[in-house]
Design a protein around this motif. Structure first.
Motif, PDB file in Angstrom:
ATOM      1  N   UNK A   1       0.815  -1.213   0.000  1.00  0.00           N
ATOM      2  CA  UNK A   1       0.000   0.000   0.000  1.00  0.00           C
ATOM      3  C   UNK A   1       0.842   1.253   0.000  1.00  0.00           C
ATOM      4  N   UNK A   2       1.967   1.195   0.700  1.00  0.00           N
ATOM      5  CA  UNK A   2       2.854   2.359   0.763  1.00  0.00           C
ATOM      6  C   UNK A   2       3.504   2.666  -0.571  1.00  0.00           C
ATOM      7  N   UNK A   3       3.646   1.665  -1.427  1.00  0.00           N
ATOM      8  CA  UNK A   3       4.347   1.846  -2.704  1.00  0.00           C
ATOM      9  C   UNK A   3       3.441   2.261  -3.853  1.00  0.00           C
ATOM     10  N   UNK A   4       2.126   2.227  -3.650  1.00  0.00           N
ATOM     11  CA  UNK A   4       1.217   2.440  -4.773  1.00  0.00           C
ATOM     12  C   UNK A   4       1.289   3.850  -5.350  1.00  0.00           C
ATOM     13  N   UNK A   5       1.545   4.856  -4.521  1.00  0.00           N
ATOM     14  CA  UNK A   5       1.587   6.238  -5.009  1.00  0.00           C
ATOM     15  C   UNK A   5       2.438   7.095  -4.088  1.00  0.00           C
ATOM     16  N   UNK A   6       2.988   8.185  -4.636  1.00  0.00           N
ATOM     17  CA  UNK A   6       3.745   9.157  -3.852  1.00  0.00           C
ATOM     18  C   UNK A   6       2.909  10.377  -3.487  1.00  0.00           C
ATOM     19  N   UNK A   7       1.669  10.459  -3.985  1.00  0.00           N
ATOM     20  CA  UNK A   7       0.839  11.633  -3.748  1.00  0.00           C
ATOM     21  C   UNK A   7       0.500  11.766  -2.257  1.00  0.00           C
ATOM     22  N   UNK A   8       0.716  12.954  -1.690  1.00  0.00           N
ATOM     23  CA  UNK A   8       0.587  13.204  -0.252  1.00  0.00           C
ATOM     24  C   UNK A   8      -0.809  12.849   0.267  1.00  0.00           C
ATOM     25  N   UNK A   9      -1.859  13.249  -0.451  1.00  0.00           N
ATOM     26  CA  UNK A   9      -3.223  12.997   0.001  1.00  0.00           C
ATOM     27  C   UNK A   9      -3.779  11.677  -0.544  1.00  0.00           C
ATOM     28  N   UNK A  10      -3.325  11.251  -1.702  1.00  0.00           N
ATOM     29  CA  UNK A  10      -3.841  10.012  -2.278  1.00  0.00           C
ATOM     30  C   UNK A  10      -3.468   8.805  -1.425  1.00  0.00           C
ATOM     31  N   UNK A  11      -2.289   8.826  -0.812  1.00  0.00           N
ATOM     32  CA  UNK A  11      -1.907   7.698   0.042  1.00  0.00           C
ATOM     33  C   UNK A  11      -2.784   7.644   1.295  1.00  0.00           C
ATOM     34  N   UNK A  12      -3.301   8.780   1.744  1.00  0.00           N
ATOM     35  CA  UNK A  12      -4.279   8.758   2.834  1.00  0.00           C
ATOM     36  C   UNK A  12      -5.546   8.062   2.382  1.00  0.00           C
ATOM     37  N   UNK A  13      -5.927   8.289   1.130  1.00  0.00           N
ATOM     38  CA  UNK A  13      -7.114   7.621   0.575  1.00  0.00           C
ATOM     39  C   UNK A  13      -6.902   6.120   0.476  1.00  0.00           C
ATOM     40  N   UNK A  14      -5.715   5.703   0.021  1.00  0.00           N
ATOM     41  CA  UNK A  14      -5.416   4.269  -0.097  1.00  0.00           C
ATOM     42  C   UNK A  14      -5.579   3.573   1.254  1.00  0.00           C
ATOM     43  N   UNK A  15      -4.964   4.136   2.279  1.00  0.00           N
ATOM     44  CA  UNK A  15      -5.065   3.523   3.600  1.00  0.00           C
ATOM     45  C   UNK A  15      -6.419   3.786   4.244  1.00  0.00           C
ATOM     46  N   UNK A  16      -7.131   4.818   3.773  1.00  0.00           N
ATOM     47  CA  UNK A  16      -8.500   5.013   4.226  1.00  0.00           C
ATOM     48  C   UNK A  16      -9.386   3.865   3.790  1.00  0.00           C
ATOM     49  N   UNK A  17      -9.258   3.463   2.528  1.00  0.00           N
ATOM     50  CA  UNK A  17     -10.004   2.297   2.044  1.00  0.00           C
ATOM     51  C   UNK A  17      -9.632   1.049   2.853  1.00  0.00           C
ATOM     52  N   UNK A  18      -8.344   0.913   3.107  1.00  0.00           N
ATOM     53  CA  UNK A  18      -7.872  -0.263   3.835  1.00  0.00           C
ATOM     54  C   UNK A  18      -8.469  -0.320   5.241  1.00  0.00           C
ATOM     55  N   UNK A  19      -8.454   0.811   5.942  1.00  0.00           N
ATOM     56  CA  UNK A  19      -8.984   0.822   7.297  1.00  0.00           C
ATOM     57  C   UNK A  19     -10.505   0.754   7.321  1.00  0.00           C
ATOM     58  N   UNK A  20     -11.158   1.295   6.311  1.00  0.00           N
ATOM     59  CA  UNK A  20     -12.609   1.138   6.235  1.00  0.00           C
ATOM     60  C   UNK A  20     -12.982  -0.333   6.080  1.00  0.00           C
ATOM     61  N   UNK A  21     -12.225  -1.056   5.256  1.00  0.00           N
ATOM     62  CA  UNK A  21     -12.481  -2.479   5.097  1.00  0.00           C
ATOM     63  C   UNK A  21     -12.168  -3.229   6.383  1.00  0.00           C
ATOM     64  N   UNK A  22     -11.056  -2.875   7.013  1.00  0.00           N
ATOM     65  CA  UNK A  22     -10.649  -3.535   8.257  1.00  0.00           C
ATOM     66  C   UNK A  22     -11.683  -3.313   9.367  1.00  0.00           C
ATOM     67  N   UNK A  23     -12.046  -2.046   9.586  1.00  0.00           N
ATOM     68  CA  UNK A  23     -12.965  -1.723  10.669  1.00  0.00           C
ATOM     69  C   UNK A  23     -14.402  -2.101  10.325  1.00  0.00           C
ATOM     70  N   UNK A  24     -14.801  -1.830   9.081  1.00  0.00           N
ATOM     71  CA  UNK A  24     -16.148  -2.215   8.674  1.00  0.00           C
ATOM     72  C   UNK A  24     -16.332  -3.724   8.696  1.00  0.00           C
ATOM     73  N   UNK A  25     -15.301  -4.437   8.221  1.00  0.00           N
ATOM     74  CA  UNK A  25     -15.362  -5.900   8.276  1.00  0.00           C
ATOM     75  C   UNK A  25     -15.425  -6.400   9.697  1.00  0.00           C
ATOM     76  N   UNK A  26     -14.662  -5.763  10.597  1.00  0.00           N
ATOM     77  CA  UNK A  26     -14.682  -6.170  12.004  1.00  0.00           C
ATOM     78  C   UNK A  26     -16.059  -5.950  12.617  1.00  0.00           C
ATOM     79  N   UNK A  27     -16.721  -4.859  12.224  1.00  0.00           N
ATOM     80  CA  UNK A  27     -18.061  -4.591  12.732  1.00  0.00           C
ATOM     81  C   UNK A  27     -19.045  -5.654  12.257  1.00  0.00           C
ATOM     82  N   UNK A  28     -19.074  -5.885  10.952  1.00  0.00           N
ATOM     83  CA  UNK A  28     -20.018  -6.850  10.395  1.00  0.00           C
ATOM     84  C   UNK A  28     -19.740  -8.251  10.929  1.00  0.00           C
TER      85      UNK A  28
END
Length: 488
Positions: free
Chosen positions: A139-166
């Protein structure tokens, strides 16, 4: 430098973000099951809380060595499947197998069950390391964009936390429902086989799906040059990278903050189950309200993280959201200690308790998203300082912290349960008022103290958007010079 490798500030499509984040369903399954692990071995099987906590701690000590080694290895390995994907693929089967065995121990003595728990935890942690560290580095290697990498890990944590909830709701309602024999289904030993089978299959499938669905991204990842061809050279490079990171104030800030927060989360995860069952006398169905109140925060996490980091930048976003979430999550336990919450068994208690938690969980997913994004910025800073890409090594602290949350957190919880004299296989008539107060103290005041210590380290972080732009500009010039030299 190839044209593909030159597209470092690219935007990542939703399909790629989804493929990457699917892998976090493995951790979501572990989170959903963690509500039952210590309770299972302590209250159902009769292993002392201190021995359970010790098993988690020893497994975490193994992680302290295995996580950076796997991270450094995945930084250096060169295959036609890239650096990260071979580890991810090979971890799928062991992850599923150890998950199953963890919840299906043979008929053993207390000492035998302790050894079984320890061995299964160590095996599960090693298998998880082989996936989680390379996955985070990917995930860290996918892009160098300052805000886009927040989006990448945002998706990751949404899946992690949302999956944990469900999955948490599924575990409580379907796998461990309240029955005539068991007022709280988590105490029913016959239901754990269903958790073992479902969790093992789901964890392995998530890992395999992620590895296969992201293989097309391999050409876009950093191509790390490998210096040295033997073990001695590899260890020398590992030491050079570690030495550089250990004097990097931003990396130290993120690591110490993240590690302390992980420990506090471990205490909450373990003691929270005991507190719900014995202090508030919630049924498994009522306990599921904890997962429902997490949902709004999961859905808003990416938007909040994106908005707040643009408003406050990353450092102060982490600090502000941690303080708010911590205050609200610990508040109900402090109120009960003061006698200011409604009585057990009332609708008013459910509304008051989970209404307060709803406010805390709204911002709780934001800190891990932003901290992961900060770690990627540190990777750029590290490359500028040393010339090496070391995402695997850098992110090993993140995966280690997630597992340390169970290790040290479970040890603190186990020792705390022993200190308050909490019995194994407890029945309601054995639970005294001081025991209840001890549970509430660990969930409220003790939790506050641990988290505040972690937040103090967050102030040491030094990379903001302006500094990151300077780092990227210098890196791009250096990479361009190297590419021209190679062509020449």
């Amino acid at each position: 430098m190839s044209s593909i490798q030159g597209q470092r500030r690219r935007k990542i499509s939703p399909r790629v973000k989804l493929a990457f984040s699917v892998g976090s369903l493995e951790d979501a399954m572990m989170q959903a099951a963690s509500i039952a692990t210590m309770l299972f071995y302590n209250q159902v099987l009769g292993v002392s809380a201190a021995l359970c906590g010790l098993a988690f701690l020893v497994a975490s000590l193994v992680d302290a060595f295995s996580d950076p080694l796997i991270g450094a290895w995945s930084d250096r390995v060169q295959t036609r499947w890239g650096r990260r994907h071979p580890f991810m693929l090979l971890s799928a089967l062991p992850i599923g197998l150890f998950f199953y065995l963890l919840y299906q121990p043979p008929d053993l003595s207390e000492q035998g069950l302790f050894v079984w728990l320890l061995c299964m935890l160590v095996g599960a942690r090693l298998a998880k390391t082989c996936f989680s560290v390379p996955h985070s580095a990917l995930g860290a290697e996918l892009t160098d964009d300052y805000h886009e990498r927040t989006s990448v890990f945002g998706w990751d944590w949404m899946m992690r936390l949302g999956g944990a909830v469900v999955l948490g709701i599924f575990v409580l309602f379907v796998i461990f429902p309240t029955t005539a024999e068991y007022e709280n289904g988590l105490l029913d030993p016959d239901r754990y086989v269903y958790l073992a089978v479902m969790g093992g299959i789901l964890s392995a499938s998530a890992v395999l799906t992620c590895a296969l669905a992201t293989r097309e991204q391999i050409p876009y990842l950093h191509q790390q040059p490998v210096s040295g061809a033997n073990a001695l050279d590899s260890f020398k490079e590992l030491w050079r990278n570690l030495s550089a990171l250990l004097v990097n104030p931003s990396y130290i800030a993120v690591c110490l903050c993240w590690l302390v927060l992980a420990v506090s989360a471990g205490v909450i995860a373990v003691v929270g189950t005991y507190t719900f069952v014995y202090a508030f006398e919630f049924s498994t169905e009522q306990m599921a309200a904890r997962d429902f109140v997490r949902l709004p925060g999961v859905f808003l996490a990416l938007l909040l993280a994106s908005y707040l980091t643009r408003l406050l930048d990353k450092k102060y976003t982490v600090i502000a959201t941690i303080l708010w979430s911590t205050f609200m999550i610990g508040l109900p336990f402090c109120l009960r200690l003061l006698g200011w919450l409604p009585e057990n068994g009332t609708t008013a208690l459910l509304i008051a308790f989970f209404g307060i938690w709803l406010m805390g969980f709204l911002t709780l997913p934001v800190p891990p998203i932003v901290i992961d994004s900060q770690l990627v910025d540190v990777a750029d800073d590290h490359e500028l300082r040393t010339g090496n890409r070391a995402e695997g090594l850098i992110f090993s602290v993140r995966t280690f912290a997630l597992k340390l949350s169970q290790g040290v957190g479970s040890l603190i919880a186990g020792v705390g349960l022993e200190l308050i004299g909490f019995p194994e296989n407890a029945s309601p008539d054995q639970i005294t008022e001081p025991m209840i107060d001890g549970l509430l103290f660990m969930m409220g005041p003790l939790y506050y103290v641990i988290v505040v210590c972690g937040v103090g380290f967050a102030f040491m972080y030094r990379i903001d958007k302006r500094r990151h732009e300077e780092i990227l500009g210098l890196l791009e010039k250096r990479r361009g010079s190297v590419a021209q030299a190679e062509v020449g």
